[in-house]
Design a protein around this motif. Structure first.
Motif, PDB file in Angstrom:
ATOM      1  N   THR A  12       0.847  -1.183   0.000  1.00 50.45           N
ATOM      2  CA  THR A  12       0.000   0.000   0.000  1.00 50.45           C
ATOM      3  C   THR A  12       0.883   1.234   0.000  1.00 50.45           C
ATOM      4  OG1 THR A  12      -0.162   0.049   2.420  1.00 50.45           O
ATOM      5  CG2 THR A  12      -1.904  -1.112   1.231  1.00 50.45           C
ATOM      6  N   ALA A  13       0.391   2.270  -0.644  1.00 47.56           N
ATOM      7  CA  ALA A  13       1.136   3.536  -0.690  1.00 47.56           C
ATOM      8  C   ALA A  13       0.152   4.695  -0.824  1.00 47.56           C
ATOM      9  CB  ALA A  13       2.100   3.540  -1.872  1.00 47.56           C
ATOM     10  N   ASN A  14       0.431   5.755  -0.108  1.00 46.69           N
ATOM     11  CA  ASN A  14      -0.254   7.017  -0.341  1.00 46.69           C
ATOM     12  C   ASN A  14       0.681   7.812  -1.238  1.00 46.69           C
ATOM     13  OD1 ASN A  14      -2.583   6.585   1.202  1.00 46.69           O
ATOM     14  ND2 ASN A  14      -1.449   7.026   3.069  1.00 46.69           N
ATOM     15  N   CYS A  15       0.164   8.240  -2.376  1.00 51.20           N
ATOM     16  CA  CYS A  15       1.056   8.849  -3.349  1.00 51.20           C
ATOM     17  C   CYS A  15       0.370   9.961  -4.138  1.00 51.20           C
ATOM     18  CB  CYS A  15       1.619   7.801  -4.289  1.00 51.20           C
ATOM     19  SG  CYS A  15       0.377   6.855  -5.161  1.00 51.20           S
ATOM     20  N   GLU A  16       1.191  10.662  -4.880  1.00 51.61           N
ATOM     21  CA  GLU A  16       0.738  11.736  -5.763  1.00 51.61           C
ATOM     22  C   GLU A  16       1.490  11.597  -7.079  1.00 51.61           C
ATOM     23  OE1 GLU A  16       1.627  16.339  -5.542  1.00 51.61           O
ATOM     24  OE2 GLU A  16       0.090  15.740  -4.071  1.00 51.61           O
ATOM     25  N   ILE A  17       0.732  11.585  -8.173  1.00 51.90           N
ATOM     26  CA  ILE A  17       1.329  11.479  -9.502  1.00 51.90           C
ATOM     27  C   ILE A  17       1.012  12.775 -10.240  1.00 51.90           C
ATOM     28  CG2 ILE A  17       1.476  10.125 -11.635  1.00 51.90           C
ATOM     29  CD1 ILE A  17       0.284   7.761 -10.047  1.00 51.90           C
ATOM     30  N   PRO A  18       1.979  13.710 -10.317  1.00 50.91           N
ATOM     31  CA  PRO A  18       1.711  15.025 -10.899  1.00 50.91           C
ATOM     32  C   PRO A  18       1.264  15.014 -12.358  1.00 50.91           C
ATOM     33  CG  PRO A  18       3.738  15.074  -9.647  1.00 50.91           C
ATOM     34  CD  PRO A  18       3.309  13.638  -9.736  1.00 50.91           C
ATOM     35  N   ALA A  19       1.792  14.158 -13.178  1.00 46.78           N
ATOM     36  CA  ALA A  19       1.468  14.194 -14.607  1.00 46.78           C
ATOM     37  C   ALA A  19       0.610  12.994 -15.016  1.00 46.78           C
ATOM     38  CB  ALA A  19       2.750  14.235 -15.424  1.00 46.78           C
ATOM     39  N   ALA A  20      -0.334  12.606 -14.174  1.00 53.94           N
ATOM     40  CA  ALA A  20      -1.164  11.433 -14.467  1.00 53.94           C
ATOM     41  C   ALA A  20      -2.160  11.694 -15.589  1.00 53.94           C
ATOM     42  CB  ALA A  20      -1.904  10.991 -13.216  1.00 53.94           C
ATOM     43  N   ALA A  21      -2.559  12.932 -15.761  1.00 52.82           N
ATOM     44  CA  ALA A  21      -3.501  13.284 -16.825  1.00 52.82           C
ATOM     45  C   ALA A  21      -2.854  14.347 -17.709  1.00 52.82           C
ATOM     46  CB  ALA A  21      -4.802  13.820 -16.228  1.00 52.82           C
ATOM     47  N   ARG A  22      -3.180  14.307 -18.990  1.00 53.77           N
ATOM     48  CA  ARG A  22      -2.671  15.354 -19.879  1.00 53.77           C
ATOM     49  C   ARG A  22      -3.816  16.268 -20.273  1.00 53.77           C
ATOM     50  NH1 ARG A  22      -2.910  13.731 -25.220  1.00 53.77           N
ATOM     51  NH2 ARG A  22      -3.994  11.788 -25.068  1.00 53.77           N
ATOM     52  N   GLN A  23      -3.452  17.493 -20.521  1.00 54.03           N
ATOM     53  CA  GLN A  23      -4.451  18.498 -20.859  1.00 54.03           C
ATOM     54  C   GLN A  23      -4.274  18.900 -22.317  1.00 54.03           C
ATOM     55  OE1 GLN A  23      -4.326  21.889 -18.314  1.00 54.03           O
ATOM     56  NE2 GLN A  23      -6.341  22.580 -18.911  1.00 54.03           N
ATOM     57  N   ASN A  24      -5.412  19.010 -23.031  1.00 52.22           N
ATOM     58  CA  ASN A  24      -5.394  19.404 -24.427  1.00 52.22           C
ATOM     59  C   ASN A  24      -6.706  20.126 -24.727  1.00 52.22           C
ATOM     60  OD1 ASN A  24      -4.836  19.674 -27.133  1.00 52.22           O
ATOM     61  ND2 ASN A  24      -5.139  17.518 -27.629  1.00 52.22           N
ATOM     62  N   GLU A  25      -6.607  21.345 -25.160  1.00 51.29           N
ATOM     63  CA  GLU A  25      -7.768  22.159 -25.517  1.00 51.29           C
ATOM     64  C   GLU A  25      -8.827  22.184 -24.418  1.00 51.29           C
ATOM     65  OE1 GLU A  25      -9.244  21.001 -29.345  1.00 51.29           O
ATOM     66  OE2 GLU A  25      -7.290  21.280 -30.309  1.00 51.29           O
ATOM     67  N   GLY A  26      -8.390  22.391 -23.184  1.00 53.83           N
ATOM     68  CA  GLY A  26      -9.311  22.511 -22.069  1.00 53.83           C
ATOM     69  C   GLY A  26      -9.879  21.200 -21.562  1.00 53.83           C
ATOM     70  N   ARG A  27      -9.389  20.092 -22.062  1.00 53.76           N
ATOM     71  CA  ARG A  27      -9.858  18.774 -21.630  1.00 53.76           C
ATOM     72  C   ARG A  27      -8.714  18.025 -20.958  1.00 53.76           C
ATOM     73  NH1 ARG A  27     -12.482  18.628 -27.127  1.00 53.76           N
ATOM     74  NH2 ARG A  27     -14.689  18.964 -26.690  1.00 53.76           N
ATOM     75  N   LEU A  28      -9.076  17.172 -19.997  1.00 57.10           N
ATOM     76  CA  LEU A  28      -8.099  16.307 -19.342  1.00 57.10           C
ATOM     77  C   LEU A  28      -8.289  14.880 -19.839  1.00 57.10           C
ATOM     78  CD1 LEU A  28      -8.123  17.442 -15.610  1.00 57.10           C
ATOM     79  CD2 LEU A  28      -6.281  17.708 -17.246  1.00 57.10           C
ATOM     80  N   TYR A  29      -7.197  14.218 -20.144  1.00 54.33           N
ATOM     81  CA  TYR A  29      -7.217  12.820 -20.580  1.00 54.33           C
ATOM     82  C   TYR A  29      -6.394  12.010 -19.591  1.00 54.33           C
ATOM     83  CZ  TYR A  29      -8.952  14.760 -24.932  1.00 54.33           C
ATOM     84  OH  TYR A  29      -9.703  15.427 -25.866  1.00 54.33           O
ATOM     85  N   LEU A  30      -6.979  10.903 -19.127  1.00 49.05           N
ATOM     86  CA  LEU A  30      -6.363  10.092 -18.098  1.00 49.05           C
ATOM     87  C   LEU A  30      -6.245   8.651 -18.570  1.00 49.05           C
ATOM     88  CD1 LEU A  30      -5.584   9.701 -15.023  1.00 49.05           C
ATOM     89  CD2 LEU A  30      -7.990   9.187 -14.664  1.00 49.05           C
ATOM     90  N   LYS A  31      -5.085   8.059 -18.366  1.00 50.49           N
ATOM     91  CA  LYS A  31      -4.901   6.622 -18.596  1.00 50.49           C
ATOM     92  C   LYS A  31      -5.403   5.927 -17.329  1.00 50.49           C
ATOM     93  CE  LYS A  31      -1.262   3.217 -18.816  1.00 50.49           C
ATOM     94  NZ  LYS A  31       0.167   3.025 -18.663  1.00 50.49           N
ATOM     95  N   PRO A  32      -6.569   5.280 -17.379  1.00 52.17           N
ATOM     96  CA  PRO A  32      -7.184   4.794 -16.142  1.00 52.17           C
ATOM     97  C   PRO A  32      -6.538   3.561 -15.514  1.00 52.17           C
ATOM     98  CG  PRO A  32      -8.573   4.278 -18.007  1.00 52.17           C
ATOM     99  CD  PRO A  32      -7.423   5.079 -18.533  1.00 52.17           C
TER     100      PRO A  32
END
Length: 166
Positions: free
Chosen positions: A64-84
């Protein structure tokens, strides 16, 4: 860029648990697992890390880990895309040989279940979600399921890969 914050938990049973226990007997602090995560997500920040059931072989072995992934989603033209699918043992096709001299042998069943519970910030709106997928070999020797469900500002992604025999 979109930052993902949360609790990551990986449970292992059977041969997968045995393999992870052997690794962690030499590496009690879980540095190899943390290095594996950092290889996938170089900017990951791990706040806390724990290993559960190292010697209780009747229980699932857990990281188990508590974590933060800063670049988990990319932004393009006001939308966020996430690799789930953030964590998987199938990062690339294990059956990539162009030619085989022998039939494929799976010495023991492999099951992988991934569940992501994602809370969407109130100032965001989900525009679209992937369609569910269920693929199975004719003899059900292997199958893959992928489902995504939204309820309010929460999304649950579920992926299951099951290999019995090819």
């Amino acid at each position: 860029m979109g930052t993902l914050r949360g609790h990551l938990e990986c449970n292992y049973k059977g041969y997968g648990a045995l393999q992870q226990r052997l690794i962690c007997q030499e590496d009690q602090m879980g540095q190899k697992w943390q290095d594996y995560l950092k290889k996938q997500y170089p900017e990951i920040r791990i706040d806390s890390f724990a290993v559960n059931h190292l010697s209780e072989i009747d229980q699932p072995f857990t990281h188990t880990a508590n974590c933060e992934i800063p670049a988990a989603a990319r932004q393009n033209e006001g939308r966020l895309y996430l690799k789930p699918i953030l964590q998987s043992s199938f990062q690339r096709n294990p059956l990539r040989a162009n030619y085989r001299n022998y039939p494929i042998d799976i010495p023991y069943p492999h099951n992988e279940i991934f569940i992501l519970n994602l809370d969407i910030p109130s100032d965001y709106e989900v525009e679209s979600l992937p369609e569910p997928v269920h693929i199975a070999l004719p003899n059900k020797g292997a199958q893959m399921q992928y489902f995504i469900h939204q309820k309010g500002n929460s999304i649950q992604v579920s992926s299951k890969i099951q290999i019995k025999q090819l």
